[in-house]
Structures are given as structure tokens and as C-alpha cells.
Design a protein around this motif. Structure first.
Motif, mmCIF file in Angstrom:
data_model
loop_
_atom_site.group_PDB
_atom_site.id
_atom_site.type_symbol
_atom_site.label_atom_id
_atom_site.label_comp_id
_atom_site.label_asym_id
_atom_site.label_seq_id
_atom_site.Cartn_x
_atom_site.Cartn_y
_atom_site.Cartn_z
ATOM 1 N N TYR A 1 -0.647 4.256 0.620
ATOM 2 C CA TYR A 1 -1.512 5.252 1.236
ATOM 3 C C TYR A 1 -0.665 6.280 1.991
ATOM 4 C CZ TYR A 1 -5.347 7.278 3.929
ATOM 5 O OH TYR A 1 -6.241 8.157 4.492
ATOM 6 N N THR B 1 4.735 6.700 0.072
ATOM 7 C CA THR B 1 3.445 6.986 -0.547
ATOM 8 C C THR B 1 3.627 7.379 -2.007
ATOM 9 O OG1 THR B 1 1.437 8.339 -0.381
ATOM 10 C CG2 THR B 1 3.517 9.404 0.155
ATOM 11 N N SER C 1 0.841 -1.198 0.000
ATOM 12 C CA SER C 1 0.000 0.000 0.000
ATOM 13 C C SER C 1 0.872 1.243 0.000
ATOM 14 C CB SER C 1 -0.906 0.018 1.230
ATOM 15 O OG SER C 1 -1.569 1.270 1.348
ATOM 16 N N HIS D 1 -2.814 7.900 -2.360
ATOM 17 C CA HIS D 1 -3.408 6.592 -2.614
ATOM 18 C C HIS D 1 -2.528 5.830 -3.598
ATOM 19 C CE1 HIS D 1 -7.278 7.019 -0.516
ATOM 20 N NE2 HIS D 1 -7.229 8.295 -0.876
#
Length: 217
Positions: free
Chosen positions: A45, A51, A43, A55
Motif C-alpha cells: 500500500y 509500494t 502489503s 495498492h
């Protein structure tokens, strides 16, 4: 126990999927997480160790067939036959951010480990023995008897602490808590103290002073 899961997967013919959403950059027995299973997911996120701009995520596999199947899920045009597909692609801007963040991942993790070491020392000096596992410290989680008390007292010091998760998975699946005693105890007694690589030394000391005030009472 990942080795045992891999062994069970081979014995049963069931593919092993690694959920690495919170552990990118971590290692187990000298091997990076995400390199054990048949397929691994990550992920990006905003609160994760790296990141892609809020998202996004990544799926990896050493199986050409799996990668081909995954690619087909994102190809909804110029295909020979219709199949279920989704628009899950990152934008070019998100991809650029993710690539740059990936270059800095090791330094992000090193900073998290340094901050965790400072917190460990503060707690140890207060008589709170904190085991250090050398992890990547996506979160700095400690076990306390009365989480709500410490969350409230830290808030009074201007520090936001939270439970690590809102609710554990087995409660969503309506499975009895007696079947998951360790998870249930962690949920009932764990709190997370702020930790992120962009924290300044002054901010770290502010948190440490709050810890001394609250746990030193």
C-alpha cells in the motif's frame, strides 16, 4: 516471541502465518521477517515502506503445495475443474514499480532510521527518553499522556500527527479491553510523528522545531 509461535505451530500442526504488512525489510535475531512462518504476507500500500503504485501485496512460502494453492486462487481460466478464484493479480505497471522499489528498500529503511535518530536526539534533549530498538521505522510512534493535546498542538505548528491505528482489533471483535491491557494502553497513549524517506532535511528540521516548541512548553 515469534520463535515460540513457530514452536507451538510445529507441536499442534497449525500453520503459522506471518503478517509482515508493516515490517518488510525488518529482521529478528539476524533473520528476515517473513522467513519464519509457513506463509507470510506483505502489503505494498502507498504508505508502507515500499509500494507498487498505491495498492498490491505479496505472499511468500517455502511450501510448494501452498504456492500451488495460492496460484489456483488467481487462475480463473483454462483450469480442469471449477474452483473459487479471484482477480488479485498486479498489473504489469504495478509489478515494475514494485520491483524497482524493492531494489531501493534498504536505502528507504536507512533513511527512515536516520530520521528516527534525529527525532530521538531532539526528544532526549527535551528530557523525553525514547528507547531505540533499531527497527525499520514504518512509523515513528511515541507514548504521551494526552495524545489529543499533542496532536492539536502539533497541528497548530503545521504538522499532522495521528494515532497509529483507528481502533485496535479486539474492539472490532468485541473482546474486553481488560484482556489486552498493553494494546489498550498503546491505543490510548500513542501518537505517530511524520516519517518517510523522501522527507527533505528542511522538512525534518521543521518537524524537529515543532517538537521543540510543543514538548518544550
Amino acid at each position: 516471541r515469534i520463535d515460540r509461535f513457530i514452536e507451538l505451530g510445529r507441536e499442534s500442526g497449525v500453520p503459522v502465518i506471518e503478517d509482515c504488512a508493516q515490517s518488510i525489510g525488518a529482521s529478528h535475531d539476524g533473520k528476515k521477517v517473513g522467513s519464519f512462518g509457513n506463509l507470510s504476507i506483505f502489503s505494498f500500500y502507498a504508505t508502507k515502506c515500499m509500494t507498487s503504485g498505491g495498492h498490491g501485496g505479496m505472499v511468500i512460502s517455502d511450501s510448494a503445495d501452498i504456492i500451488e494453492s495460492l496460484n489456483s486462487l488467481t487462475q480463473y481460466d483454462k483450469t480442469q475443474k471449477h474452483s473459487e478464484s479471484y482477480n488479485y493479480s498486479l498489473t504489469d505497471l504495478q509489478a515494475v514499480i514494485g520491483r524497482e522499489q524493492l531494489k531501493k528498500l534498504d536505502s528507504f529503511i536507512e533513511r527512515r532510521q536516520d530520521i528516527a535518530g534525529i527525532y530521538d536526539e531532539v526528544f532526549n534533549n527535551l528530557g523525553q527518553e525514547i528507547p531505540s530498538d533499531g527497527g525499520i521505522y514504518f512509523r515513528y510512534v511515541i507514548e504521551v499522556e494526552s495524545p489529543n493535546h499533542y496532536i492539536r498542538e502539533m497541528k497548530n505548528q503545521g504538522i499532522v500527527c495521528e494515532r497509529p491505528v483507528f481502533k485496535p482489533l479486539h474492539q472490532y471483535l468485541y473482546n474486553g479491553s481488560d484482556n489486552y491491557p498493553n494494546t489498550q494502553r498503546a491505543m490510548e497513549h500513542a501518537i505517530s510523528i511524520p516519517i518517510y524517506p523522501s522527507m527533505s532535511d528542511a522538512e525534518i528540521e521543521y518537524v524537529c522545531e515543532a517538537i521543540r516548541t510543543v514538548w518544550g512548553k
